[in-house]
Design a protein around this motif. Structure first.
Motif, PDB file in Angstrom:
ATOM      1  N   TYR A 149     -31.713  49.856  59.521  1.00  0.00           N
ATOM      2  CA  TYR A 149     -33.136  48.886  59.468  1.00  0.00           C
ATOM      3  C   TYR A 149     -32.676  47.499  59.216  1.00  0.00           C
ATOM      4  O   TYR A 149     -33.286  46.632  59.952  1.00  0.00           O
ATOM      5  N   TYR A 150     -31.773  46.966  58.349  1.00  0.00           N
ATOM      6  CA  TYR A 150     -31.644  45.752  57.956  1.00  0.00           C
ATOM      7  C   TYR A 150     -30.630  45.233  59.293  1.00  0.00           C
ATOM      8  O   TYR A 150     -30.612  44.097  59.685  1.00  0.00           O
ATOM      9  N   VAL A 210     -17.491  39.475  55.784  1.00  0.00           N
ATOM     10  CA  VAL A 210     -18.579  39.980  54.513  1.00  0.00           C
ATOM     11  C   VAL A 210     -19.506  40.852  55.212  1.00  0.00           C
ATOM     12  O   VAL A 210     -19.717  41.953  54.718  1.00  0.00           O
ATOM     13  N   ILE A 211     -20.174  40.462  56.550  1.00  0.00           N
ATOM     14  CA  ILE A 211     -21.323  41.311  56.933  1.00  0.00           C
ATOM     15  C   ILE A 211     -20.792  42.386  57.476  1.00  0.00           C
ATOM     16  O   ILE A 211     -21.664  43.472  57.342  1.00  0.00           O
ATOM     17  N   ALA A 212     -19.562  42.264  58.162  1.00  0.00           N
ATOM     18  CA  ALA A 212     -18.874  43.687  58.621  1.00  0.00           C
ATOM     19  C   ALA A 212     -18.799  44.664  57.378  1.00  0.00           C
ATOM     20  O   ALA A 212     -18.965  45.834  57.646  1.00  0.00           O
ATOM     21  N   ALA A 213     -18.399  44.074  56.496  1.00  0.00           N
ATOM     22  CA  ALA A 213     -18.037  44.952  55.144  1.00  0.00           C
ATOM     23  C   ALA A 213     -19.445  45.524  54.848  1.00  0.00           C
ATOM     24  O   ALA A 213     -19.224  46.964  54.316  1.00  0.00           O
ATOM     25  N   LEU A 214     -20.378  44.767  54.612  1.00  0.00           N
ATOM     26  CA  LEU A 214     -21.593  45.247  54.035  1.00  0.00           C
ATOM     27  C   LEU A 214     -22.258  46.406  55.032  1.00  0.00           C
ATOM     28  O   LEU A 214     -22.854  47.384  54.633  1.00  0.00           O
ATOM     29  N   ILE A 215     -22.046  46.243  56.476  1.00  0.00           N
ATOM     30  CA  ILE A 215     -22.480  47.190  57.312  1.00  0.00           C
ATOM     31  C   ILE A 215     -21.663  48.506  57.298  1.00  0.00           C
ATOM     32  O   ILE A 215     -22.329  49.598  57.413  1.00  0.00           O
ATOM     33  N   HIS A 216     -20.365  48.166  56.890  1.00  0.00           N
ATOM     34  CA  HIS A 216     -19.381  49.660  57.004  1.00  0.00           C
ATOM     35  C   HIS A 216     -19.650  50.425  55.470  1.00  0.00           C
ATOM     36  O   HIS A 216     -19.712  51.522  55.636  1.00  0.00           O
TER      37      HIS A 216
END
Length: 325
Positions: free
Chosen positions: A35-36, A22-28
């Motif tokens: 910033y986040y 989930v976090i990797a997808a949000l970063i992508h």
């Protein structure tokens, strides 16, 4: 094999993979922008520091304030090696060098100081941390007070997450091992543990060295992500910051340290808009939490899926009984 792949273990594996994905997808998708990502990596580093300190304080019962010193060793070892080899191999080699140096330093300080207890041990470990910082401040290879800059940026979300998972696996399995149970007995009653034939110095040293080694990994990741390190970054305040996370999550609770690291990181992010009063609000929030929940978020207990399943099962049984009635 069936014991290893039970329902609870499969849930933990699914949760681990799910959080990363989930976090990797949000970063992508740039929802978690640069910033986040600073906050994200900071939280990951703080979690590694907190769970490693919780091993020393919560599992073994030794009050240490020297964690910033081991983080400093890992940061400088990682930075020096990575600047020589600016690639992933250099980062991994730097982490290994930091682990070795931190383990040796922990052994040197553990043998004489772990015979102390309580406040005396805290003061001794704090003094050792300051000694490390002063040594780094006066070495030519560390560039003294100016610190090191232009460190190759090798740390990312994947590497930081792997560090969290590996740290948790090491600490959880250590806590369940015979050495971990020996450390827990030392925490509960040193006199009784010694009377049962447990070598106090041996097991205290083992826990202290493992905690120091993991703290050095956090330092190496910090140097490789933020690219600038100075001795002043690893002072007494850093050790206290890590201690706050441990106390907030619950001394002795590894899952509590993870949850506390995430929550305190998010609180810090939320208070960024109030720059002038940010530290005051942060302190007030921590004091309020400690007043209403002095034992921490989880106390000494751990969050487990097996316990969650049992609660649901009991709830289901009660529900059926009430219908039958």
């Amino acid at each position: 094999m069936r014991k290893l792949l039970n329902r609870s273990t499969l849930c933990w594996i699914a949760l681990t993979i799910g959080v990363y994905a989930v976090i990797a997808a949000l970063i992508h998708r740039d929802i978690i922008n640069a910033y986040y990502q600073i906050t994200l990596i900071t939280i990951a580093i703080d979690i590694v520091l907190a769970v490693s300190l919780n091993l020393i304080i919560g599992v073994c019962g030794q009050f240490s304030l020297g964690h910033a010193g081991f983080m400093c060793i890992g940061a400088y070892c990682g930075a020096i090696v990575t600047k020589t080899m600016p690639n992933l191999t250099g980062l991994l080699l730097g982490l290994v060098v930091g682990i070795v140096v931190s383990a040796l330093a922990a052994l040197v300080v553990a043998i004489p100081t772990l015979r102390l207890k309580g406040d005396y041990l805290a003061i001794a470990t704090l003094g050792f941390s300051e000694i490390i910082r002063i040594i780094v401040l006066n070495l030519e290879i560390t560039n003294g007070a100016a610190g090191l800059t232009n460190i190759p940026k090798m740390t990312n979300w994947t590497i930081a997450y792997i560090a969290i998972v590996v740290s948790l696996i090491i600490i959880v399995n250590f806590g369940r091992s015979s050495s971990g149970r020996a450390c827990i007995s030392i925490r509960e009653d040193e006199i009784a543990a010694e009377a049962m034939g447990i070598n106090l110095t041996k097991y205290k040293c083992i826990a202290f060295i493992i905690g120091a080694a993991l703290a050095s990994v956090a330092g190496g990741l910090y140097a490789s992500y933020f690219r600038v390190i100075k001795p002043e970054l690893f002072n007494f305040n850093k050790s206290v910051d890590v201690l706050i996370i441990v106390v907030f999550g619950g001394i002795g609770s590894i899952t509590g340290s993870v949850i506390a690291g995430v929550l305190l990181g998010l609180i810090t992010l939320a208070l960024q808009s109030f720059a002038q009063v940010r530290m005051i609000l942060y302190a007030v929030a921590i004091v309020a939490i400690m007043i209403f929940r002095p034992e921490g978020l989880l106390g000494t207990s751990e969050f487990t899926f097996s316990g969650l399943f049992k609660r649901f099962k009991k709830g289901g049984v009660k529900h059926v009984d009430s219908n039958n009635a």
